[in-house]
Design a protein around this motif. Structure first.
Motif, PDB file in Angstrom:
ATOM      1  N   TRP A  47       0.848  -1.354  -0.071  1.00  0.00           N
ATOM      2  CA  TRP A  47      -0.068   0.001  -0.163  1.00  0.00           C
ATOM      3  C   TRP A  47       0.809   1.278  -0.057  1.00  0.00           C
ATOM      4  N   ALA A  48       2.177   1.345   0.919  1.00  0.00           N
ATOM      5  CA  ALA A  48       2.978   2.522   0.813  1.00  0.00           C
ATOM      6  C   ALA A  48       3.553   2.607  -0.525  1.00  0.00           C
ATOM      7  N   VAL A  49       3.814   1.739  -1.009  1.00  0.00           N
ATOM      8  CA  VAL A  49       4.631   1.807  -2.372  1.00  0.00           C
ATOM      9  C   VAL A  49       3.509   2.327  -3.381  1.00  0.00           C
ATOM     10  N   ALA A  50       2.556   1.772  -3.339  1.00  0.00           N
ATOM     11  CA  ALA A  50       1.368   2.103  -4.547  1.00  0.00           C
ATOM     12  C   ALA A  50       0.869   3.656  -4.104  1.00  0.00           C
ATOM     13  N   THR A  51       0.758   3.908  -2.794  1.00  0.00           N
ATOM     14  CA  THR A  51       0.597   5.540  -2.573  1.00  0.00           C
ATOM     15  C   THR A  51       1.708   6.401  -3.153  1.00  0.00           C
ATOM     16  N   VAL A  52       2.751   6.324  -2.836  1.00  0.00           N
ATOM     17  CA  VAL A  52       4.055   6.919  -3.397  1.00  0.00           C
ATOM     18  C   VAL A  52       3.979   7.013  -4.882  1.00  0.00           C
ATOM     19  N   TRP A  53       4.022   5.853  -5.749  1.00  0.00           N
ATOM     20  CA  TRP A  53       3.794   5.609  -6.990  1.00  0.00           C
ATOM     21  C   TRP A  53       2.616   6.504  -7.467  1.00  0.00           C
ATOM     22  N   HIS A  54       1.391   6.479  -6.963  1.00  0.00           N
ATOM     23  CA  HIS A  54       0.423   7.140  -7.500  1.00  0.00           C
ATOM     24  C   HIS A  54       0.464   8.622  -7.350  1.00  0.00           C
ATOM     25  N   ALA A  55       1.022   8.902  -6.203  1.00  0.00           N
ATOM     26  CA  ALA A  55       1.156  10.418  -5.922  1.00  0.00           C
ATOM     27  C   ALA A  55       2.235  10.865  -6.726  1.00  0.00           C
ATOM     28  N   ALA A  56       3.262  10.265  -7.150  1.00  0.00           N
ATOM     29  CA  ALA A  56       4.256  10.822  -7.876  1.00  0.00           C
ATOM     30  C   ALA A  56       3.854  10.909  -9.566  1.00  0.00           C
ATOM     31  N   GLY A  57       2.928  10.167  -9.847  1.00  0.00           N
ATOM     32  CA  GLY A  57       2.407  10.170 -11.113  1.00  0.00           C
ATOM     33  C   GLY A  57       1.275  11.520 -11.416  1.00  0.00           C
ATOM     34  N   GLY A  58       0.842  11.918 -10.558  1.00  0.00           N
ATOM     35  CA  GLY A  58      -0.125  12.931 -10.433  1.00  0.00           C
ATOM     36  C   GLY A  58      -1.586  12.794 -10.068  1.00  0.00           C
TER      37      GLY A  58
END
Length: 58
Positions: A47-58
């Motif tokens: 979940w933490a990696v997915a949150t960071v990944w999604h936030a970085a993409g906009g």
């Protein structure tokens, strides 16, 4: 007259402990919680990696 008028920093400075606690405290908390709620805690790193990944993409 002294050659270096600026005061020297104290030898007992503890600023390094703050960084160490920021790294170790969440890790210890995660391992402790994993003993109590293994099925929920297992997904936390994903979940933490997915949150960071999604936030970085906009």
């Amino acid at each position: 007259m002294p050659e270096n008028p600026t005061p020297q920093p104290a030898a007992g400075d503890r600023t390094g402990w703050c960084c160490l606690l920021l790294i170790t405290a969440p890790t210890l908390l995660w391992f402790t919680a994993a003993r109590l709620l293994p099925e929920r805690i297992l997904w936390y790193p994903i979940w933490a990696v997915a949150t960071v990944w999604h936030a970085a993409g906009g």
